[in-house]
Design a protein around this motif. Structure first.
Motif, short mmCIF file in Angstrom:
data_model
loop_
_atom_site.label_atom_id
_atom_site.label_comp_id
_atom_site.label_asym_id
_atom_site.label_seq_id
_atom_site.Cartn_x
_atom_site.Cartn_y
_atom_site.Cartn_z
N ASN A 1 -3.13 3.75 -12.68
CA ASN A 1 -3.82 3.79 -11.69
C ASN A 1 -5.31 4.03 -11.82
OD1 ASN A 1 -4.62 4.68 -8.87
ND2 ASN A 1 -2.73 5.38 -8.44
N CYS B 1 -2.79 9.08 -7.64
CA CYS B 1 -3.72 8.84 -6.63
C CYS B 1 -4.90 9.94 -7.19
CB CYS B 1 -3.68 8.99 -5.26
SG CYS B 1 -5.25 8.78 -4.26
N LYS C 1 0.91 -1.12 -0.18
CA LYS C 1 0.05 -0.15 -0.23
C LYS C 1 0.84 1.01 0.01
CE LYS C 1 -3.73 2.47 0.75
NZ LYS C 1 -4.23 2.95 -0.50
N ASN D 1 -13.04 3.15 -5.41
CA ASN D 1 -12.57 3.56 -3.81
C ASN D 1 -11.98 4.96 -3.87
OD1 ASN D 1 -9.60 3.95 -3.32
ND2 ASN D 1 -9.82 2.90 -5.35
N ALA D 2 -12.29 5.23 -2.49
CA ALA D 2 -11.70 6.54 -2.21
C ALA D 2 -11.07 6.20 -0.62
CB ALA D 2 -12.48 7.81 -2.18
N MET D 3 -10.18 5.71 -0.40
CA MET D 3 -9.35 5.35 0.72
C MET D 3 -8.87 6.38 1.33
SD MET D 3 -10.06 2.03 0.57
CE MET D 3 -9.37 1.32 1.92
N GLY D 4 -8.22 7.19 0.72
CA GLY D 4 -7.52 8.54 1.17
C GLY D 4 -6.21 8.12 1.63
N GLY E 1 -11.90 6.31 -7.37
CA GLY E 1 -11.15 5.69 -8.46
C GLY E 1 -11.66 4.29 -8.95
#
Ligand code: RRO
Length: 306
Positions: free
Chosen positions: A193, A131, A47, A71-74, A215
């Motif tokens: 990405n 990202c 990660k 996803n938008a984990m940040g 994304g």
């Protein structure tokens, strides 16, 4: 006929087969990375790790669609000083190249994180300059040729390990960005990405992700990634790692023929489990045998014959 050789050389990183774990999926803990390797991955990418710990965004951070995940984990991560112990442990446990994905908010920060990751045992560095939804890092760096070149030059001057840049599809011309990265001295490219996307809940009438947009990865983006790999291969003489919607061996072969030397798998691991590595590798081997090739290298870029 003898089995075809599946091994590939990625800018000095020797992979026993061209399948790799993509960044962002199960890439935090040595135990899970070990499991991925047992399941047949030829290399793993962690990660993305930054200088300071980051909690990431509030839930929901992932939404499943008909054709993949948004996803938008940040950028949730423990920061490089904490993660260095994990890198050290993983390096001792894994028999495949360990690539640490890094991000920063300046060229100096990228270089500091990369230097610490390399010192802890990373075999290679993947620069996350793509990202799609975290401001002032990611694609804001990867979209700006001047800053991208600064990041690559600074990192290359700071570490003596192969440096890979993971590029964004959310740009006007990924091939132009790839040329900039190559001139700045990067050793390899990961294409690509996730694609900017969102989902809306018709009941609440609101975006589903807490960050609103995110994304997209998975099958929907495969043809986009393939086209970008094809275009970049025509412009740049660097190893390319294809990434985007690879689910089975046929997908992997398409990427190799388009010009990728290896492939990263993320969403398919999340949706189908780590068994995908063995299935993909066995399928590539059988395909090469059937077609009479002796190695993976022989088919890289073969679709470019005119
Ligand atoms: O953490 C994320 O939200 C994230 C990252 Br760093 C990235 O590179 N790509 C993505 O789709 N999500």
């Amino acid at each position: 006929m003898k089995d075809a050789s599946l091994s590939v050389d990625l800018a000095g990183l020797r992979l026993a087969n061209p399948s790799m774990l993509a960044s962002g999926i199960l890439g935090y803990a040595t135990e899970t990375l070990e499991r991925i390797v047992e399941c047949g991955a030829g290399g793993v990418v962690t990660k993305s790790i930054g200088l300071k710990p980051c909690k990431g965004y509030a839930n929901p951070t992932v939404v499943q669609t008909d054709c993949g995940l948004i996803n938008a984990m940040g950028l949730p991560n423990p920061g490089i000083d904490e993660f260095a112990k994990e890198i050290h442990e993983a390096k001792a446990a894994l028999k495949v190249p360990l690539i640490v994905s890094v991000y920063g908010f300046s060229a100096e920060e990228y270089a500091t994180v990369a230097r610490k990751a390399a010192a802890a045992g990373a075999d290679g560095i993947e620069l996350n300059v793509s990202c799609p939804h975290v401001k002032e890092t990611g694609s804001e760096i990867g979209q700006n040729p001047k800053i991208l070149a600064q990041v690559i030059r600074k990192v290359k001057a700071s570490v003596h390990k192969p440096v890979i840049a993971k590029l964004s599809p959310n740009v006007t011309s990924i091939a132009d960005i790839a040329v900039t990265a190559a001139h700045a001295g990067v050793d390899a490219l990961t294409i690509m990405n996730t694609v900017k996307a969102m989902a809306v809940d018709v009941e609440t009438m609101m975006p589903i992700l807490a960050n609103k947009s995110g994304g997209l990865s998975g099958s929907a983006v495969k043809p986009i990634a393939l086209r970008h790999v094809y275009d970049v291969y025509e412009q740049v003489r660097l190893p390319i790692i294809g990434c985007g919607g690879i689910v089975d061996w046929q997908d992997a072969i398409e990427f190799l023929l388009a010009g990728a030397s290896a492939v990263q798998i993320g969403t398919a691991v999340a949706l189908k489990g780590p068994g995908v590595f063995k299935a993909i590798t066995c399928g590539i081997g059988a395909y090469l045998r059937k077609k009479g090739f002796r190695s993976v290298n022989e088919i890289v870029g073969l679709s470019h014959r005119s």
